[in-house]
Design a protein around this motif. Structure first.
Motif, PDB file in Angstrom:
ATOM      1  N   GLY A   1      37.124  30.152  33.530  1.00 22.83           N
ATOM      2  CA  GLY A   1      37.781  31.276  32.860  1.00 22.83           C
ATOM      3  C   GLY A   1      38.960  30.833  32.017  1.00 22.83           C
ATOM      4  O   GLY A   1      39.227  31.406  30.946  1.00 22.83           O
ATOM      5  N   THR A   2      39.678  29.813  32.466  1.00 22.45           N
ATOM      6  CA  THR A   2      40.789  29.277  31.669  1.00 22.45           C
ATOM      7  C   THR A   2      40.288  28.722  30.346  1.00 22.45           C
ATOM      8  O   THR A   2      40.903  28.926  29.293  1.00 22.45           O
TER       9      THR A   2
ATOM     10  N   ILE B   1      39.327  31.652  28.055  1.00 28.58           N
ATOM     11  CA  ILE B   1      40.521  32.295  27.502  1.00 28.58           C
ATOM     12  C   ILE B   1      41.134  31.428  26.409  1.00 28.58           C
ATOM     13  O   ILE B   1      41.582  31.932  25.365  1.00 28.58           O
TER      14      ILE B   1
ATOM     15  N   ALA C   1      33.119  33.165  36.227  1.00 33.52           N
ATOM     16  CA  ALA C   1      34.330  33.331  35.421  1.00 33.52           C
ATOM     17  C   ALA C   1      34.252  34.593  34.567  1.00 33.52           C
ATOM     18  O   ALA C   1      35.223  35.355  34.467  1.00 33.52           O
ATOM     19  N   VAL C   2      33.099  34.827  33.943  1.00 36.37           N
ATOM     20  CA  VAL C   2      32.936  36.035  33.129  1.00 36.37           C
ATOM     21  C   VAL C   2      33.038  37.275  34.003  1.00 36.37           C
ATOM     22  O   VAL C   2      33.642  38.287  33.610  1.00 36.37           O
TER      23      VAL C   2
ATOM     24  N   THR D   1      34.760  37.591  36.781  1.00 35.41           N
ATOM     25  CA  THR D   1      36.168  37.779  37.165  1.00 35.41           C
ATOM     26  C   THR D   1      37.000  38.298  36.001  1.00 35.41           C
ATOM     27  O   THR D   1      37.822  39.211  36.168  1.00 35.41           O
ATOM     28  N   LEU D   2      36.804  37.727  34.812  1.00 35.39           N
ATOM     29  CA  LEU D   2      37.580  38.163  33.645  1.00 35.39           C
ATOM     30  C   LEU D   2      37.221  39.596  33.235  1.00 35.39           C
ATOM     31  O   LEU D   2      38.070  40.312  32.691  1.00 35.39           O
TER      32      LEU D   2
ATOM     33  N   ARG E   1      36.500  42.031  35.205  1.00 40.71           N
ATOM     34  CA  ARG E   1      36.721  42.987  36.294  1.00 40.71           C
ATOM     35  C   ARG E   1      37.431  44.260  35.838  1.00 40.71           C
ATOM     36  O   ARG E   1      37.081  45.357  36.307  1.00 40.71           O
TER      37      ARG E   1
ATOM     38  N   ARG F   1      38.782  30.542  41.360  1.00 39.39           N
ATOM     39  CA  ARG F   1      40.026  31.155  40.924  1.00 39.39           C
ATOM     40  C   ARG F   1      40.887  30.106  40.225  1.00 39.39           C
ATOM     41  O   ARG F   1      40.744  28.907  40.476  1.00 39.39           O
TER      42      ARG F   1
END
Length: 274
Positions: A27-28, A31, A141-142, A144-145, A147, A243
């Motif tokens: 996810g980092t 982003i 990751a997608v 979580t982002l 959510r 995470r």
């Protein structure tokens, strides 16, 4: 360099390693790509390009990406870039350079070079993420982002699963298509005598190749569906725990500083010239 020695484009397959870039949360990286792409979209100046290039170069060094991971650039692509630069140079515009009494307007050429530089930087950024990220880490990751979007009753998990399956299937299908194309070239073919016969032969070969590609894709999809069912269903794809850690927050802070500094300097430069 011959075609046999040319290095192919290798994407969606991570380069082996255990560097700090490899260990970053997926996810980092997503982003970061989004933030830098938005920065270059709104401020495509030389200063933001230089800062993003420096950032990508530092990440490549930290990730220890070997030179062999870079694909060979065919000669025809350089020819297209050269033709585009020459064509853009005819647009003229400021700045104007006086060379031996001849005034050269370099505005169009500089704009073309800037667009080309932005494209190369973004391609390098995407390739870096591909070389340092396992495809299995993208879907969680997608999920979580995305959510916050669940409040709007949007199927975020379904989108994440679809993206994960597409990313996993792409390299596999590319290999299958390469095998099909090689097999087609090995097939004996009758030499057509007229242009009409050559056209009909070409159309027939394209239809056969497309039919074989669809068959291979359906077979692979059936095998992937059985594998997903055996592992607990599609919901498990987006359920892997992941995470951000301390290194992720440091990277996000650096990216924020770079984007803020580049945007501020570009805005200040624009206001200074108006």
């Amino acid at each position: 360099m011959s075609n046999a020695q040319r290095r192919p484009v290798v994407l969606l397959r991570p380069v082996p390693g255990d560097t700090v870039i490899h260990r970053l949360w997926a996810g980092t990286k997503l982003i970061t790509v989004l933030a830098l792409a938005v920065l270059l979209m709104f401020y495509p100046g030389w200063l933001p390009i230089a800062l993003v290039t420096l950032l990508v170069t530092a990440a490549v060094v930290l990730a220890k990406i070997p030179r062999g991971a870079l694909p060979s650039i065919p000669g025809w692509l350089w020819l297209i870039v050269l033709l585009g630069g020459v064509t853009a140079a005819f647009a003229g515009g400021t700045p104007i350079v006086d060379l031996a009494g001849i005034e050269l307007e370099l505005g169009g050429l500089l704009k073309f070079l800037r667009i080309t530089a932005v494209s190369i930087v973004l391609l390098g950024l995407g390739a870096l993420v591909s070389w340092t990220t396992n495809v299995a880490e993208i879907a969680p990751a997608v999920s979580t982002l995305g959510r916050p979007l669940r409040i709007l009753k949007l199927p975020v998990d379904d989108w994440a699963v679809t993206l994960a399956l597409a990313l996993r299937a792409f390299p596999m299908l590319m290999d299958e298509f390469s095998v099909l194309y090689a097999a087609r070239r090995l097939r004996p073919r009758l030499r057509a005598q007229t242009r009409r016969e050559r056209r009909k032969q070409w159309i027939a070969e394209v239809i056969d190749l497309l039919a074989a590609a669809v068959t291979v894709a359906l077979r692979r999809a059936d095998e992937m569906g059985d594998a997903i069912t055996a592992r607990g269903g599609a919901g498990q794809i987006a359920a892997a725990p992941a995470r951000p850690g301390v290194a992720d927050y440091v990277v996000l802070a650096v990216v924020t500083v770079v984007c803020g500094a580049a945007g501020y300097l570009e805005a200040a430069s624009f206001l200074g010239t108006t």
